[in-house]
Write an enzyme that holds these catalytic residues in place. Structure first.
Site, PDB file in Angstrom:
ATOM      1  N   HIS A 258     -25.658  22.803 -56.219  1.00 26.35           N
ATOM      2  CA  HIS A 258     -25.915  22.796 -54.783  1.00 26.35           C
ATOM      3  C   HIS A 258     -27.358  23.225 -54.557  1.00 26.35           C
ATOM      4  CE1 HIS A 258     -25.507  23.765 -50.491  1.00 26.35           C
ATOM      5  NE2 HIS A 258     -24.439  22.995 -50.515  1.00 26.35           N
ATOM      6  N   ASP A 313     -17.269  19.754 -52.750  1.00 25.63           N
ATOM      7  CA  ASP A 313     -16.882  18.355 -52.951  1.00 25.63           C
ATOM      8  C   ASP A 313     -16.008  18.147 -54.181  1.00 25.63           C
ATOM      9  OD1 ASP A 313     -18.311  17.268 -50.726  1.00 25.63           O
ATOM     10  OD2 ASP A 313     -20.159  17.558 -51.839  1.00 25.63           O
TER      11      ASP A 313
END
Length: 377
Positions: A258, A313
């Site tokens: 991320h 996700d």
């Protein structure tokens, strides 16, 4: 003059909407830890919190819930519009196209008027899930399912999408997923929204533009690609080889890493727990979840020195699959959840609005003259 490509690391606003500590894995909405909101609140209450800066009183919440439910039904002209769209159109394109039409049914059109902020919010929260569910049904040649006002927000979307009433726990779990996706500081789509609102465009234009930004594969859609990646794994024993091959080719491992978090994404921790709860409820084939768990284990081992961890996700696509949501609707669900975050930032930015007008560094030629077509080489 230096160019800051992508504005990476450049503050463009001050905001009190959400806070992230990427080193410690902290996410707060209006100062409240995301874990507390998922545990104790619901998506519509969190939407009110994000946009209006406080948790609503019971009276305020009851009115807000009523106003959102009163906007669940969409005008027949919108349904007819959906029926004329080519059936293979991606639902994100459909959503981006339909959202501006909502403004035609909103009498509060001045973006500087607080009435517009409220009416646009309840209309977008109400009608977006209905349009998405309607598009799924229409694209499959099925009858549109109208909303059931007795159901909760999460239950109602699953009902309209699937054509059967979901278990209450399914609706609750889906609602909590929406909370996790509702806001995440300044990113590409949120920045898009505030750039558009800086022109004093209405909130429908802002949300439609943000949805367009989210549709790009570098922003939204990662959970869909994670789901497809896991679905293509035939044998769980092949996972170490698959990961090693990706790393050797310097390919990105979808669902890991991320831009902000340098530890385990706190939303990923929560959604993994929600997935396990859903599995215990449904008792269905969990082979995809078993692949995901093994994939996470091996990937964490391979990436431990780089401190790369799963993000939200990685497990969300597996969860949505168990809820009967098709992969092409994963990003639209993300957009549906992020409406309140986008509007919160637009509303906040308008308090001290300044039109975005960045500059450029010209690196082209000068004094170049026009050449007639017959003399061009």
């Amino acid at each position: 003059m230096k160019v800051y490509a992508g504005l990476a690391g450049i503050p463009v606003v001050k905001s009190s909407i959400s806070y992230i500590d990427g080193q410690k894995g902290i996410l707060e909405y209006r100062g409240i830890p995301i874990q507390e909101l998922v545990e104790s609140s619901n998506f519509l209450e969190v939407s009110y919190l994000l946009v209006f800066g406080k948790l609503p009183s019971q009276t305020e919440y009851d009115q807000f819930l009523c106003d959102v439910k009163n906007n669940l039904d969409v005008d027949s002209s919108i349904i007819n519009f959906l029926k004329d769209i080519p059936k293979d159109t991606h639902p994100m394109k459909v959503l981006q196209s339909v959202i501006p039409i909502f403004s035609a049914f909103d009498e509060n059109k001045d973006v500087l008027d607080e009435k517009h902020h409220y009416s646009a919010l309840v209309k977008l929260l109400g009608q977006t899930p209905t349009v998405l569910a309607a598009w799924k049904r229409i694209s499959e040649g099925k009858d549109v399912i109208h909303p059931d006002f007795r159901l909760s927000y999460g239950e109602n979307f699953l009902y309209m999408l699937r054509g059967e009433r979901p278990d209450k726990v399914e609706g609750e779990i889906f609602d909590k997923c929406l909370i996790l996706h509702a806001e995440h500081t300044i990113n590409a789509s949120t920045f898009t929204a505030i750039v558009v609102v800086s022109t004093l465009a209405d909130f429908y234009s802002c949300v439609s533009s943000a949805a367009g930004s989210l549709s790009g594969r570098l922003h939204g859609g990662a959970n869909e690609r994670v789901y497809r990646m896991l679905s293509q794994i035939e044998n769980i024993e092949d996972i170490p080889e698959i990961i090693d091959e990706k790393l050797s080719k310097k390919e990105r491992i979808m669902g890991f890493g991320h831009r902000v978090y340098k530890t385990y994404d706190p939303r990923a921790v929560i959604i993994k727990g929600l997935l396990e709860r859903l599995i215990s409820l449904k008792g269905e084939d969990i082979s995809l979840y078993q692949k995901a768990k093994e994939f996470e284990k091996v990937a964490l081992d391979r990436l431990k020195e780089k401190k790369i961890y799963p993000n939200i996700d990685f497990y969300s696509g597996v969860l949505y699959n168990l809820l009967g949501i098709p992969p092409e609707f994963y990003t639209p669900v993300f957009a549906m959840a992020r409406i309140s975050g986008w509007i919160a930032h637009c509303k906040e930015y308008l308090k001290e609005n300044k039109l975005f007008r960045p500059t450029q560094i010209y690196d082209g030629g000068h004094n170049i003259h026009y050449v007639p077509p017959e003399k061009r080489k």
